[in-house]
Every structure is written in C-alpha cells, then in structure tokens.
Design an enzyme around this catalytic site. Structure first.
Site, PDB file in Angstrom:
ATOM      1  CD  GLU A 158      -3.914   3.886   7.083  1.00 36.90           C
ATOM      2  OE1 GLU A 158      -4.925   3.705   7.774  1.00 36.90           O
ATOM      3  OE2 GLU A 158      -2.815   3.367   7.339  1.00 36.90           O
ATOM      4  CG  ASP A 160      -0.385  -0.578   2.462  1.00 38.13           C
ATOM      5  OD1 ASP A 160       0.859  -0.720   2.529  1.00 38.13           O
ATOM      6  OD2 ASP A 160      -1.136  -0.868   3.392  1.00 38.13           O
TER       7      ASP A 160
HETATM    8  C1  LIG Z   1      -3.459  -1.375   9.210  1.00 37.84           C
HETATM    9  C2  LIG Z   1      -4.366  -0.245   9.557  1.00 37.84           C
HETATM   10  O1  LIG Z   1      -4.072   0.502  10.473  1.00 37.84           O
HETATM   11  N1  LIG Z   1      -5.463  -0.102   8.798  1.00 37.84           N
HETATM   12  C3  LIG Z   1      -6.477   0.873   9.080  1.00 37.84           C
HETATM   13  C4  LIG Z   1      -7.597   0.724   8.082  1.00 37.84           C
HETATM   14  C5  LIG Z   1      -8.654   1.801   8.246  1.00 37.84           C
HETATM   15  C6  LIG Z   1      -9.949   1.527   7.547  1.00 37.84           C
HETATM   16  C7  LIG Z   1     -10.968   2.638   7.699  1.00 37.84           C
HETATM   17  N2  LIG Z   1     -10.467   3.939   7.356  1.00 37.84           N
HETATM   18  C8  LIG Z   1     -11.534   2.653   9.113  1.00 37.84           C
HETATM   19  O2  LIG Z   1     -11.119   3.482   9.921  1.00 37.84           O
HETATM   20  O3  LIG Z   1     -12.435   1.858   9.410  1.00 37.84           O
HETATM   21  C9  LIG Z   1      -7.002   0.693  10.503  1.00 37.84           C
HETATM   22  O4  LIG Z   1      -7.375   1.722  11.116  1.00 37.84           O
HETATM   23  O5  LIG Z   1      -7.067  -0.432  11.032  1.00 37.84           O
END
Ligand SMILES: CC(=O)N[C@@H](CCC[C@H](N)C(=O)O)C(=O)O
Length: 375
Positions: A128, A69
């Site tokens: 993200e 990513d």
């Molecule tokens: C690995 C990581 O930190 N991923 C994020 C993905 C966020 C998805 C979305 N924006 C949300 O907030 O639900 C995470 O916060 O886990």
C-alpha cells in the site's frame, strides 16, 4: 466456520494488520507457521519485514515465483467480526490477510508434495506504500533467487466466489502519490485582506486539479486524480497559514503520467502566484503498471477454463495500482483477480470477503504450479 486451516490462519492474520515496513508481528506469525513445516524441504531468508521461501524441487530446471503482499491499511475496522483487528486504526481492508493465507496454503502443499521445479514464495511488505516490490526485486536475495516466471492474485469484492478474472497485457494503472503543501500568511478571521488564506487556496487548487482529467487527458485515454485528504488551519476563527492536499494519480501509461504531472505543476505554480503563497510538491511512492505477459496469461486463462470448479472471465483493465508491476517489468508472469463476493469494496472499513475463496485459490494454484513445475 469453514474447517480449512488456512481460514483459521487468515483470521489470526486479520487481527494483526500493520502498515508498510512495520509488519513485525505479521512476519513473526509467518515465521512461526513456517517453523511447523519440514525444514529440509525449503530454504528461508528474511528481508526487512518480508520473507523469501524457496521450496525445493526434486530435479529443478527452473524456478516459479508466487508473491503475496502482507501489509494492512490505516482504516478503523467496522466489520463487527469476532476476529476484528486488534490494532486500533489499522485493518486488512485490501485482502492481504487472504493473500497470505493462500500463499501459505500453496507453499504447504508443495512442501508435502514436491514437484520437479523450485518454487519461490515472496511475502512482500508495504504494497500500500511506500512499496516493497521494487526494493525486494533489487535485493541480493532476489538476484540469487530470481524466478523464471512470477504470479500473484488480488481479491475482487465484485466477483462471486469461484470467479477468476484477468486479461493479457495492461491490467492495472501506473500510480503516483501526490502531496502538495501550501504556505501563506495566517491571521485574524476578521482581517482577510491582511492574510493569504491557504484554506481558500487549497479549495481552488483541488477544483483546478479536476480539470486535468477533464481537459488535458485524451478522452480515449484515461486518468484519475483523487484527492483523499485535505488538512489546513488550526481553529474556526483563524485564517489558515498552511494547508496540505494529499492524493493519488493513476494513468494507463508512463507517458500520460509525465503529462499529468506537468499539468499539476503548472496549476500549482498558478495557485502560488494567484494566492501569493509558497508551494511544494512531493510525489511520494510511484508504481509501475501491471502488465500481464501475453503467452503465460493466455495459457493460464485456458487452464482456468478447463477447470470445472471455477469460471474464467476476461476483465477490463482497472485504475488500481500494484507494485507487483515492478516484478512483472523484469520477470514474465501475470496477476489475476480472485472473486470474494463482498458487499463492501477494497479499502472499505466493512470489507467482508467470503473465506471460501481461500481454498478455491489454493486448489487452483496448486494444480497450476503442478502443471507448470513438472513440464
Ligand atoms: C490494490 C490496491 O488497492 N493498491 C493500492 C496501491 C496504492 C499505491 C499508492 N499508495 C497510491 O496511492 O498511489 C491502490 O490504491 O490502488
């Protein structure tokens, strides 16, 4: 400084974090780097701000995929690095700069040392939010270049360098963003009886939302409702006409996600009636759980255990989300944690991954692909 060219590349990428689908400089940086490699060894296709790179095998019978990513976060960096973010209010605070440099390291190796099978490198925007994996997967490019298996890693601040952690089956949660808007009647601070105060309504709403995990989710299941942001009102002596509550929901199954959302909707309805206001709910972007295919993951863990320079840990599942889950829903594969030993965690303004992990991952994955891509 470590002499690895991929550490230097990570530092350059670290300076230019960009939000989802705005990774213009990042994409250009990656394209510039790729232009230095022998063009006859790979094919490249851009997709929005992302890139697909197919490194040609010598006698391919399958294609193996590797995803990195590429987006940053809306965080003001406080590391004090000499190579600190040059983009005000933006930071690579989730390690995507490390993910990209590792992907470039593996890709470069196989451009110079081709194996039998094709390799597809996927530089994916907007992990993200709002999510690049699903639309990339559905793109014409990935319909034509659909790997037979796909892999990815994520940095893990809590593990020492040299640690690889993963598990078969569920690794990361289902996620959904949550945006709730409240509209009442504002007015003079001294006349509360003539208004419907949305700051009070929002405070009550946030407290009630916490009861869902405590009272509506099976204690043997798990869920998270985190409210990361509340906004409302204009000034200290005006009763707020509007408020907005922003958060994220995490569950261990799509079914639990549906149940949690039902409860959120019921509570918001109650606030609407109780505080005589209008409400609306927007779930923003949603990510499918990361589910590691059992055979490939088990085989990978055995492979890691056989290496002398890394340690394999079977970890627990985590409530983090990853849109790589969409790729794993369609294509067998796995994701794993890469130890980077940072005193500050993911999404922290002082995240400081140990860069030695870059060469650890490049070395491990080149060996793994060489094994998988020649069998
Ligand atoms: C690995 C990581 O930190 N991923 C994020 C993905 C966020 C998805 C979305 N924006 C949300 O907030 O639900 C995470 O916060 O886990």
């Amino acid at each position: 400084m470590n002499g690895s060219p991929f550490v230097a590349i990570r530092r350059e990428l670290h300076k230019i974090p960009e939000l989802g689908f705005r990774e213009f400089k990042t994409q250009q940086f990656l394209l510039n780097y790729l232009s230095t490699l022998s063009a006859e060894r790979f094919e490249l296709k851009t997709w929005k701000t992302g890139i697909f790179v197919k490194v040609k095998g010598t006698n391919p019978t399958k294609m193996l995929g590797y995803r990195a990513d590429i987006d940053g976060l809306p965080i003001t960096e406080e590391t004090g690095y000499a190579f600190q973010s040059e983009h005000e209010g933006r930071m690579h605070a989730c390690g995507h700069d490390i993910h990209m440099s590792i992907a470039l390291g593996i890709l470069t190796h196989f451009v110079h040392h081709p194996i039998q099978d094709d390799l597809l490198f996927i530089f994916q925007p907007a992990e993200e939010g709002p999510g690049g994996a699903k639309p990339m997967l559905e793109s014409d490019i990935m319909k034509e270049w659909k790997p037979d298996a796909v892999f990815a890693l994520h940095i893990a601040p809590e593990y020492p360098v040299g640690t690889i952690a993963t598990k078969e089956g569920l690794l990361f949660a289902n996620t959904s963003e949550l945006y709730i808007d409240l509209k009442g009647k504002g007015g003079h601070a001294a006349y509360p009886h003539m208004t419907n105060d949305m700051v009070v309504a929002a405070c009550s709403l946030v407290s009630q939302l916490q009861t869902i995990v405590a009272r509506n989710v099976d204690p043997l299941d798990s869920a998270v409702i985190t409210i990361g942001k509340i906004t409302g009102g204009t000034v200290q002596n005006i009763i707020a006409e509007r408020a907005r509550v922003e958060g994220t929901i995490r569950t261990l199954s799509p079914e639990s996600m549906a149940r949690v959302k039902e409860r959120i909707e019921a509570i918001v309805k109650g606030v609407e009636v109780g505080y005589q206001c209008e409400t609306s709910i927007d779930y923003g972007c949603m990510y499918h759980q990361v589910y590691n295919e059992k055979t490939l993951t088990g085989e990978f863990m055995t492979f890691v255990q056989e290496q002398t320079d890394v340690t394999c840990i079977e970890c627990s599942k985590a409530m983090t989300g990853e849109d790589f889950g969409y790729m794993l829903k369609e294509i067998p594969g796995f994701m794993f944690w890469l130890g980077v030993d940072s005193p500050h965690g993911l999404h922290h303004s002082k995240l400081a991954p140990n860069e030695q992990a870059i060469d650890v991952a490049i070395s491990l994955m080149t060996k793994y692909f060489a094994m998988k891509g020649n069998d």
